[in-house]
Design an enzyme around this catalytic site. Structure first.
Site, PDB file in Angstrom:
ATOM      1  NE  ARG A   1      -3.995   1.967   2.362  1.00 43.45           N
ATOM      2  CZ  ARG A   1      -4.237   2.896   3.304  1.00 43.45           C
ATOM      3  NH1 ARG A   1      -3.463   2.961   4.381  1.00 43.45           N
ATOM      4  NH2 ARG A   1      -5.255   3.726   3.185  1.00 43.45           N
TER       5      ARG A   1
ATOM      6  CB  ILE B   1      -5.417   5.801  -0.832  1.00 47.31           C
ATOM      7  CG1 ILE B   1      -5.283   4.271  -0.907  1.00 47.31           C
ATOM      8  CG2 ILE B   1      -4.709   6.364   0.385  1.00 47.31           C
ATOM      9  CD1 ILE B   1      -3.841   3.780  -1.048  1.00 47.31           C
ATOM     10  CB  SER B   2     -10.651   3.402   0.325  1.00 49.80           C
ATOM     11  OG  SER B   2     -11.485   4.080  -0.561  1.00 49.80           O
ATOM     12  CD  GLN B   3     -11.241   2.566   7.748  1.00 50.35           C
ATOM     13  OE1 GLN B   3     -12.173   3.323   7.476  1.00 50.35           O
ATOM     14  NE2 GLN B   3     -11.203   1.861   8.866  1.00 50.35           N
TER      15      GLN B   3
END
Length: 217
Positions: free
Chosen positions: A40, A66-68
């Site tokens: 990530r 950027i999503s959880q």
């Protein structure tokens, strides 16, 4: 030029993150394995790299995030991804979700409406690892009718309603995972296309996404 290194430390932090997702209720081992495999921190600004394996969303520019990781895992688990699935993603963003899907063996067609984010993806060397991801600049509400039908559709921005054009692009028996609601929060839906006239809706947990906007920018 940025040095993309995935060290033992990164891998260890990623394992801790994956273990935490398992504790939070993610049970699909193929999802967890993909999240263990994809670094990530490659998708984030170097200034934020040390926070990459916290279970939080982070800005990536152009008002996007950027999503959880939990959200990524949750949506992916609902999608029931199988190898060789043809998946349409609405909202490429950093490219992280697309890589998770490709790591699971899917063929991914992903649309980004923000020109700067789309252009940035062209110079991101890690993406060459996934030749099954196809990137498009366009309006997510329109989908990709030329490449339809799709086995699955995943929407990674908050939609005020279920876009009919996306439903038309699902195969019979296909499913779409989409957060529906306004700025105050959204409910996650999974919609299964039973036939051309009939759709089944399931409702799940509440989330908070950036809004899905029409047009291109």
């Amino acid at each position: 030029m940025r040095n993309y290194e995935d060290s033992y430390r990164h891998k260890g932090l990623r394992k801790k993150l994956v273990d935490s997702l398992r504790r939070k209720g993610i049970t699909d081992e193929s999802v967890l394995e993909a999240m263990q495999a994809v670094p990530r921190h490659f998708f984030m600004d170097t200034a934020l790299e040390s926070f990459a394996y916290e279970d939080r969303a982070f800005p990536i520019g152009e008002g996007q995030t950027i999503s959880q990781p939990y959200t990524v895992a949750y949506q992916t688990q609902l999608l029931q991804v199988k190898p060789h699935d043809k998946i349409l993603e609405i909202g490429t963003g950093s490219g992280y979700q697309a890589c998770i899907l490709a790591e699971m063996g899917a063929h991914v067609y992903t649309i980004e409406r923000q020109r700067k984010l789309f252009e940035r993806l062209k110079t991101f060397p890690f993406l060459s690892r996934y030749p099954t991801i196809h990137f498009f600049y366009g309006d997510g509400y329109e989908g990709l009718p030329t490449f339809a039908p799709f086995d699955k559709i995943i929407v990674t921005a908050a939609a005020p309603y279920i876009p009919e054009k996306l439903m038309d692009q699902l195969k019979i028996g296909g499913m779409m995972v989409i957060p529906i609601g306004g700025r105050e929060g959204q409910r996650m839906y999974r919609i299964t296309k039973v036939d051309d006239q009939k759709f089944e809706q399931e409702m799940f947990d509440n989330f908070s996404f950036v809004p899905m906007v029409s047009g291109k920018k």
